[in-house]
Scaffold this motif. Structure first.
Motif, PDB file in Angstrom:
ATOM      1  N   HIS A   1      -3.769  -1.655  12.900  1.00 33.11           N
ATOM      2  CA  HIS A   1      -2.644  -2.589  12.991  1.00 33.11           C
ATOM      3  C   HIS A   1      -2.925  -3.707  13.983  1.00 33.11           C
TER       4      HIS A   1
ATOM      5  N   ARG B   1      -7.093   5.005  15.677  1.00 34.39           N
ATOM      6  CA  ARG B   1      -6.768   4.539  14.324  1.00 34.39           C
ATOM      7  C   ARG B   1      -6.017   3.208  14.396  1.00 34.39           C
TER       8      ARG B   1
ATOM      9  N   ASP C   1       0.135  -4.583   8.497  1.00 35.34           N
ATOM     10  CA  ASP C   1      -0.779  -3.466   8.247  1.00 35.34           C
ATOM     11  C   ASP C   1      -2.213  -3.946   8.062  1.00 35.34           C
TER      12      ASP C   1
ATOM     13  N   HIS D   1       1.323   3.900   1.959  1.00 35.19           N
ATOM     14  CA  HIS D   1       1.840   4.645   3.112  1.00 35.19           C
ATOM     15  C   HIS D   1       3.371   4.751   3.025  1.00 35.19           C
TER      16      HIS D   1
ATOM     17  N   HIS E   1      -7.094  -2.256   6.004  1.00 29.69           N
ATOM     18  CA  HIS E   1      -6.163  -1.186   6.399  1.00 29.69           C
ATOM     19  C   HIS E   1      -6.624   0.114   5.748  1.00 29.69           C
TER      20      HIS E   1
ATOM     21  N   ASP F   1       5.847   4.488   4.922  1.00 33.09           N
ATOM     22  CA  ASP F   1       6.747   3.466   5.478  1.00 33.09           C
ATOM     23  C   ASP F   1       6.833   2.218   4.598  1.00 33.09           C
ATOM     24  N   HIS F   2       6.154   2.258   3.423  1.00 30.82           N
ATOM     25  CA  HIS F   2       6.226   1.132   2.488  1.00 30.82           C
ATOM     26  C   HIS F   2       6.766   1.517   1.114  1.00 30.82           C
TER      27      HIS F   2
ATOM     28  N   HIS G   1       0.846  -1.200   0.000  1.00 29.14           N
ATOM     29  CA  HIS G   1       0.000   0.000   0.000  1.00 29.14           C
ATOM     30  C   HIS G   1       0.877   1.243   0.000  1.00 29.14           C
TER      31      HIS G   1
HETATM   32 ZN   LIG Z   1      -0.016   1.427   6.487  1.00 25.84          ZN
END
Ligand SMILES: [Zn+2]
Ligand SMILES: [Zn+2]
Length: 264
Positions: free
Chosen positions: A193, A186, A145, A58, A123, A60-61, A56
């Motif tokens: 998560h 969230r 995630d 985000h 997610h 951090d990916h 996905h």
């Molecule tokens: Zn994420």
């Protein structure tokens, strides 16, 4: 097959999956430089990569995806929604259209000799997926995630000999920690998560005689620590295995240092 975590956690994720012929990355959430050095220290030549699968959009990916895709002219795989969301982020930079490959949840495809199956995860991103990988009768499954799992998730991951699974937070640490209320909600929500406890329950659902290794991943820096994640999961799983010999090896993916290479 082999698997190694190059980076893992809320500050960046990247996993290497390989067979004798094919070398893949799942996500590129740290800098291109760190991914290159991580691969080299794991004994993988970045020039031998055959593609990057994205879960996905985000940060951090995908942080290093533009650099890697351009430097090594790598095909990028993701759902159309993920790729479009990623391309809207200016930090990614320009990627040639010919490098983009759209995947659909539950539709398998081959990259080299690895059969890849994307499956949907719950997610807060644009049609996010995780993946399973099969080669030579061996299967590796990954799931990070995701705020929750269900029988669909279990059906996709079942039979995997190696699992790369999120153990993001300890619920108590998160609740008493410094995160603002909306962020806590969230993370705890259905599209957030997996906690250590929920991750342990998912592993128990996936136990079978050939499950060899579980790598706990995507750990929160603020709301978890390796020993706690490990102990929480180990206790729960130990109670579920009927015979000690069937207990999988459980390790925790380090945030910054590549894990050992898990080989099946
Ligand atoms: Zn994420
Ligand atoms: Zn993430």
């Amino acid at each position: 097959m082999k698997m190694c975590s190059i980076a893992s956690g809320s500050s960046g994720n990247c996993i290497y999956i390989g067979s004798n012929e094919t070398n893949l990355l799942v996500d590129a959430g740290v800098s291109g430089k760190r991914i290159e050095s991580g691969l080299l220290s794991a004994g993988v030549d970045p020039n031998s990569l055959n593609g990057i699968l994205i879960t996905h959009e985000h940060t951090d990916h995908i942080q290093g995806i533009g650099v890697l895709a351009r430097r090594y002219k790598l095909p990028i795989y993701g759902t159309v929604e993920t790729i479009n969301a990623m391309l809207r982020l200016s930090s990614v930079g320009r990627i040639e259209e010919g490098q983009l490959h759209f995947v659909k949840p539950d539709e398998e495809f081959l990259i080299g000799d690895i059969l890849v199956e994307p499956f949907s995860i719950s997610h807060d991103a644009s049609n996010p997926v995780c993946y399973t990988f099969t080669n030579g009768g061996h299967k590796i499954g990954m799931a990070t995630d995701l705020g929750t799992y269900d029988s669909y998730t279990i059906s996709k991951l079942c039979g995997a000999e190696v699992l790369y699974l999120e153990a993001n937070h300890d619920v108590n640490m998160l609740m008493v920690g410094s995160y603002p209320y909306h962020l806590k909600q969230r993370i705890l929500g259905e599209r957030g998560h997996l906690s250590n406890e929920t991750s342990a329950k998912l592993i128990c659902e996936l136990l079978h005689d050939d499950l060899q290794h579980v790598l706990l991943a995507h750990m929160s820096k603020e709301n978890n620590y390796a020993e706690l994640a490990y102990e929480t999961v180990r206790c729960e799983v130990e109670q579920s295995v009927t015979n000690q010999s069937k207990m999988p090896v459980i390790t925790v993916a380090n945030r910054d240092i590549p894990s050992e290479m898990v080989i099946i």
